[in-house]
Design an enzyme around this catalytic site. Structure first.
Site, mmCIF file in Angstrom:
data_model
loop_
_atom_site.group_PDB
_atom_site.id
_atom_site.type_symbol
_atom_site.label_atom_id
_atom_site.label_comp_id
_atom_site.label_asym_id
_atom_site.label_seq_id
_atom_site.Cartn_x
_atom_site.Cartn_y
_atom_site.Cartn_z
ATOM 1 N N ASP A 17 0.866 -1.198 0.012
ATOM 2 C CA ASP A 17 0.028 0.041 0.000
ATOM 3 C C ASP A 17 0.771 1.217 -0.110
ATOM 4 O O ASP A 17 1.888 1.054 0.631
ATOM 5 C CB ASP A 17 -0.941 0.035 1.169
ATOM 6 N N ILE A 18 0.497 2.225 -0.847
ATOM 7 C CA ILE A 18 1.156 3.478 -0.790
ATOM 8 C C ILE A 18 0.807 4.371 0.342
ATOM 9 O O ILE A 18 -0.426 4.473 0.475
ATOM 10 C CB ILE A 18 1.077 4.217 -2.175
ATOM 11 N N GLU A 58 -4.852 2.440 -4.049
ATOM 12 C CA GLU A 58 -3.366 2.612 -3.992
ATOM 13 C C GLU A 58 -2.737 1.147 -3.540
ATOM 14 O O GLU A 58 -1.549 1.204 -2.904
ATOM 15 C CB GLU A 58 -2.991 3.772 -2.986
#
Length: 168
Positions: A17-18, A58
């Site tokens: 995950d960003i 994301e």
């Protein structure tokens, strides 16, 4: 789903995950989201030996057709460090007032591997997602996994080497 159908007994799944993704849209503009997603995906694809998929939003999923937790952890952590050290260039409409801007991006990851206890790809994905959320809870910009299994891998190797030396 197509890739999950190919998985058999030896596989590992990573969820990535960003971190703080929403801030890119809030701080810069919608175009910044696309640049950050594209750049992160490209960096992951160029640095990982597993197959990278965009999971949604994301998040990314990486599928490895092997179980080698130490190697995969090392690879994911190296990619995480690379991404955090190399700022992404936002230009044009993605940067306020059309000035060039560089921004740091960090990622968090969770790694889970198939066990011989009847795991399905969906269960392994769920475990990887739980480790991802543990990474987020523990401060982000980190990789989480079953560290007891990670610590056990070198011991197995040492035990096998000791057996070869002593013949026992």
């Amino acid at each position: 789903n197509e890739e999950f159908g190919k998985l058999r007994a030896d596989f590992t799944i990573v969820m990535i995950d960003i971190d703080h993704f929403k801030k890119f849209n809030d701080t810069y503009e919608h175009k910044a989201d696309d640049i950050v997603l594209y750049s992160t995906a490209r960096n992951l694809e160029n640095r990982l030996t597993g197959k990278v998929f965009r999971y949604g939003g994301e998040e990314f999923t990486v599928v490895y057709h092997c179980r080698n937790l130490k190697k995969i952890y090392t690879e994911i952590d190296a990619a995480r460090k690379y991404i955090s050290k190399n700022k992404i260039k936002l230009t044009g409409g993605a940067a306020k007032k059309n000035k060039e801007k560089k921004t740091a991006v960090t990622i968090s990851a969770g790694i889970a591997e198939y066990s011989d206890r009847g795991d399905t790809p969906e269960l392994v994905l769920q475990k990887a997602d739980e480790y991802l959320y543990k990474a987020k809870e523990n401060g982000r910009n980190r990789v989480e996994t079953d560290f007891s299994a990670l610590q056990a891998e070198p011991q197995k190797t040492r035990a096998a080497a000791d057996t070869k030396k002593t013949g026992k």
